[in-house]
Write an enzyme that holds these catalytic residues in place. Structure first.
Site, PDB file in Angstrom:
ATOM      1  N   THR A  83       0.861  -1.173   0.000  1.00 47.96           N
ATOM      2  CA  THR A  83       0.000   0.000   0.000  1.00 47.96           C
ATOM      3  C   THR A  83       0.898   1.223   0.000  1.00 47.96           C
ATOM      4  O   THR A  83       2.008   1.168   0.539  1.00 47.96           O
ATOM      5  CB  THR A  83      -0.914   0.027   1.243  1.00 47.96           C
ATOM      6  OG1 THR A  83      -1.527   1.316   1.376  1.00 47.96           O
ATOM      7  CG2 THR A  83      -0.135  -0.244   2.516  1.00 47.96           C
ATOM      8  N   CYS A 198      -1.771   5.182  -5.249  1.00 46.42           N
ATOM      9  CA  CYS A 198      -2.591   4.304  -4.419  1.00 46.42           C
ATOM     10  C   CYS A 198      -2.671   3.001  -5.180  1.00 46.42           C
ATOM     11  O   CYS A 198      -2.949   3.004  -6.389  1.00 46.42           O
ATOM     12  CB  CYS A 198      -3.985   4.899  -4.193  1.00 46.42           C
ATOM     13  SG  CYS A 198      -5.116   3.753  -3.377  1.00 46.42           S
TER      14      CYS A 198
END
Length: 231
Positions: A83, A198
């Site tokens: 992430t 992202c």
């Protein structure tokens, strides 16, 4: 082959992509029945997300540090955090383990340099777009100017990530909004590329949807991990 430690679940949608791409790349490079040596710890994102939006970052660091220690105990040689946003707490995690963390912003910075990008747009969660841990790392370590969308655009990008992409929802209207934002940044800010900062954004934005180069941080991070694993 080194054993890759994967700290995922933020969200599991992108973590599954990491797992698939890493194994595909190992197979492409080594052939036969080769696959990657992986230790995966996947957290409950509901818990992490609540701490994120309550600005309780120390609490997220405690959770991820415990998982990182478990990965290290399982004999991983290095760690990737699957992430972008949670790289905010990398300094805290690093204090709790002895194996190296391959930072996603460093991998992205190298890819930008390789493509001779001097000015780039950054899309991601509001945490990634507004705070210093990601943008400053690329600017200071790689000398690349990082431009972020305006506040209204940031809200759109952030809401789509949490309310759609992290739930596996791919909406054409949201894709069109993202494309509109990227095109404005290219035209008005003269950005030469865009970072999909992202790991879920690549679910709706692909190379060819816009004219400027797209830097998919999931793919970039995966390639960095495979390179390290095969050293």
């Amino acid at each position: 082959m080194k054993k890759i430690g994967m700290l995922g679940g933020m969200s599991w949608e992108s973590t599954s992509t990491y797992y698939k791409l890493i194994n595909e790349e190992i197979k492409n490079r080594l052939g036969g029945l080769h696959s990657a040596k992986i230790i995966l710890s996947s957290v409950d994102f509901e818990e992490i997300e609540k701490f994120q939006h309550s600005a309780l970052w120390d609490e997220t660091a405690v959770i991820l540090s415990e998982e990182a220690k478990a990965i290290e105990s399982a004999k991983a040689d290095f760690l990737i955090i699957c992430t972008n946003t949670m790289h905010k707490v990398v300094p805290q995690i690093e204090k709790n383990i002895s194996i190296p963390i391959l930072h996603i912003a460093d991998a992205t910075g190298k890819a930008l340099l390789k493509s001779n990008i001097k000015k780039v747009a950054l899309l991601g969660t509001k945490f990634t777009m507004t705070e210093e841990f990601y943008k400053n790392r690329i600017e200071e370590n790689f000398g690349i100017e990082v431009i972020t969308p305006n506040e209204k655009e940031q809200d759109i990008i952030h809401d789509v990530i949490y309310k759609e992409l992290c739930l596996g929802i791919c909406n054409k209207k949201s894709r069109d909004e993202y494309i509109k934002i990227i095109k404005r940044l290219e035209k008005e800010q003269e950005c030469e590329g865009v970072i999909l900062g992202c790991t879920e954004i690549s679910m709706i934005i692909k190379q060819g949807y816009v004219d400027i180069p797209i830097f998919d941080t999931t793919v970039i991070h995966v390639l960095e991990a495979v390179e390290e694993a095969l050293k």
